[in-house]
Design a protein around this motif. Structure first.
Motif, PDB file in Angstrom:
ATOM      1  N   ALA A  78       0.795  -1.241   0.000  1.00  0.00           N
ATOM      2  CA  ALA A  78       0.000   0.000   0.000  1.00  0.00           C
ATOM      3  C   ALA A  78       0.819   1.279   0.000  1.00  0.00           C
ATOM      4  N   GLY A  79       2.129   1.169   0.172  1.00  0.00           N
ATOM      5  CA  GLY A  79       2.940   2.387   0.140  1.00  0.00           C
ATOM      6  C   GLY A  79       3.225   2.943   1.522  1.00  0.00           C
ATOM      7  N   ALA A  80       3.345   4.265   1.590  1.00  0.00           N
ATOM      8  CA  ALA A  80       3.859   4.934   2.782  1.00  0.00           C
ATOM      9  C   ALA A  80       3.005   4.732   4.025  1.00  0.00           C
ATOM     10  N   ALA A  81       1.751   4.315   3.870  1.00  0.00           N
ATOM     11  CA  ALA A  81       0.916   4.065   5.054  1.00  0.00           C
ATOM     12  C   ALA A  81       1.568   3.056   5.990  1.00  0.00           C
ATOM     13  N   GLY A  82       2.362   2.135   5.430  1.00  0.00           N
ATOM     14  CA  GLY A  82       3.025   1.131   6.255  1.00  0.00           C
ATOM     15  C   GLY A  82       4.102   1.689   7.149  1.00  0.00           C
ATOM     16  N   PHE A  83       4.517   2.943   6.911  1.00  0.00           N
ATOM     17  CA  PHE A  83       5.552   3.568   7.734  1.00  0.00           C
ATOM     18  C   PHE A  83       5.033   4.002   9.101  1.00  0.00           C
ATOM     19  N   LEU A 248       3.150   6.864  -2.442  1.00  0.00           N
ATOM     20  CA  LEU A 248       4.421   7.124  -1.777  1.00  0.00           C
ATOM     21  C   LEU A 248       4.246   8.072  -0.600  1.00  0.00           C
ATOM     22  N   VAL A 249       3.231   8.929  -0.666  1.00  0.00           N
ATOM     23  CA  VAL A 249       2.894   9.845   0.421  1.00  0.00           C
ATOM     24  C   VAL A 249       1.396   9.683   0.701  1.00  0.00           C
ATOM     25  N   PRO A 250       0.974   9.498   1.968  1.00  0.00           N
ATOM     26  CA  PRO A 250      -0.457   9.328   2.245  1.00  0.00           C
ATOM     27  C   PRO A 250      -1.277  10.528   1.758  1.00  0.00           C
ATOM     28  N   ALA A 251      -2.422  10.245   1.166  1.00  0.00           N
ATOM     29  CA  ALA A 251      -3.315  11.313   0.738  1.00  0.00           C
ATOM     30  C   ALA A 251      -3.850  12.064   1.954  1.00  0.00           C
ATOM     31  N   TRP A 256      -5.188  11.577   9.021  1.00  0.00           N
ATOM     32  CA  TRP A 256      -5.663  11.361  10.396  1.00  0.00           C
ATOM     33  C   TRP A 256      -5.640   9.883  10.755  1.00  0.00           C
ATOM     34  N   THR A 257      -5.964   9.034   9.772  1.00  0.00           N
ATOM     35  CA  THR A 257      -5.890   7.588  10.003  1.00  0.00           C
ATOM     36  C   THR A 257      -4.470   7.189  10.362  1.00  0.00           C
ATOM     37  N   TYR A 258      -3.519   7.715   9.598  1.00  0.00           N
ATOM     38  CA  TYR A 258      -2.097   7.429   9.818  1.00  0.00           C
ATOM     39  C   TYR A 258      -1.666   7.910  11.205  1.00  0.00           C
ATOM     40  N   ALA A 259      -2.046   9.139  11.552  1.00  0.00           N
ATOM     41  CA  ALA A 259      -1.622   9.733  12.819  1.00  0.00           C
ATOM     42  C   ALA A 259      -2.208   8.993  14.015  1.00  0.00           C
TER      43      ALA A 259
END
Length: 347
Positions: A78-83, A248-251, A256-259
């Protein structure tokens, strides 16, 4: 994907597995206890571990087969979300610096072995203590399952996980044997077993990451090429969903989901029973404080480890199960003997 048995990699893996098994059983004689029947001695190593032993033990507890396989697999998929795992392991250490030394002092004074014991003593509630204990058990079960998924991925790539047509027993037999051996030496040696084994495991992980982060990009044409290939793959539309594979960068909609995922994970990490057990095995409050300042070295490693997900895309790794992406990358990129070292580090 190659389903044949990689004999060299399997041989190296088995060598390290046997060496670690021997260490697990011999750990009972390491720092031998006066009273081996004491729960403090079996479950907490006699509350005697210094800074370096605690560092390796906590690192081994927190950065596991799941970390090695699932974090870069999430980035591969899925890209950067995994970070998200990187900021959460950065956030957690200032948090634990404030309360873990105090938790250790109270637990040491009153002989508490688990968080549940502490809650029972602090609040005088059997019900709340039971709820904390049951929650810890329930939370740890999927956590253990994730470790087994990581080990199963390694076995599958080495060709000993059985084929898709195998019945469940044949497919899972190597995993069942490994888990049985692990349970046996942990029962025999208590916390001393994972503490001693952590030295070997963590050293292997650092070696594998150091080699992978230099060797694989050289073979793939550098990080510019890796990120370009990853960007192309994530921008391609998924024919099933009609949406891009990832980013590569979360939309903005996903930030907020990422944070919250990172913050929630940071708040939860030291609620896991194994994290507290490793903490309470320390011999002093200062050991815990020192560990909160040097454990971020593992977070640095994790950031580099996560990049393997992008490398798997650039290397053209194609797997139906994303959990196989990193073991397959090692199989494809490394010489067989070093692939075996990498698989041993995960396993």
């Amino acid at each position: 994907m190659n389903h044949g048995v990689n004999g060299v990699a399997l041989g190296v893996f088995v060598f390290f597995f046997l060496a670690v098994t021997a260490m697990g059983f011999l750990a009972a004689r390491w720092r031998k206890a006066e009273n081996e029947q004491s729960l403090d001695e079996w479950g907490l190593g006699g509350r005697s571990f210094g800074t370096w032993i605690t560092w390796f033990l906590l690192g081994g507890d927190l950065y596991t087969a799941y970390t090695f396989v699932a974090v870069p697999a999430a980035i591969y998929a899925a890209g950067a979300a995994g970070f998200f795992a990187v900021p959460y392991t950065i956030l957690v250490y200032p948090l634990i610096f404030t309360f873990l030394p105090r938790l250790w002092s109270v637990s040491h004074r009153h002989g508490y072995v688990t968080t549940s014991d502490f809650v029972r003593g602090r609040f005088g509630s059997k019900g709340l203590s039971l709820a904390v204990a049951v929650t810890g058990i329930l939370a740890t079960m999927p956590y253990i399952a994730l470790q087994l998924v990581g080990i199963q991925a390694v076995l599958d790539v080495m060709g000993v996980g059985g084929s898709a047509d195998s019945n469940w027993f044949v497919k899972d037999l190597p995993l069942l044997i490994a888990f049985g051996v692990l349970a046996a030496y942990t029962y025999s040696s208590g916390l001393r077993a994972p503490a001693l084994i952590a030295f070997v495991k963590d050293a292997l992980i650092y070696i594998v990451i150091a080699v992978a982060i230099i060797y694989i990009p050289i073979k793939l044409g550098g990080f510019d090429h890796i990120f370009a290939k990853a960007g192309e793959a994530f921008s391609a539309t998924n024919p099933t969903t009609g949406k891009p594979r990832g980013a590569l960068v979360p939309a903005e909609a996903n930030q907020w989901t990422y944070a919250t995922l990172a913050l929630g994970s940071a708040l939860a990490l030291f609620m896991y029973p194994h994290s507290i057990t490793a903490t309470l095995s320390s011999k002093s409050r200062d050991v815990i404080r020192r560990n909160t300042t040097i454990l971020p070295l593992y977070s640095l490693m994790l950031g580099l480890l996560a990049l393997l997900g992008f490398m798997a895309i650039a290397a053209g790794v194609k797997v139906t199960n994303g959990q196989l992406a990193i073991p397959q990358l090692f199989e494809d990129m490394f010489p067989s003997w070093f692939a075996g070292v990498a698989f041993a580090a995960i396993g």
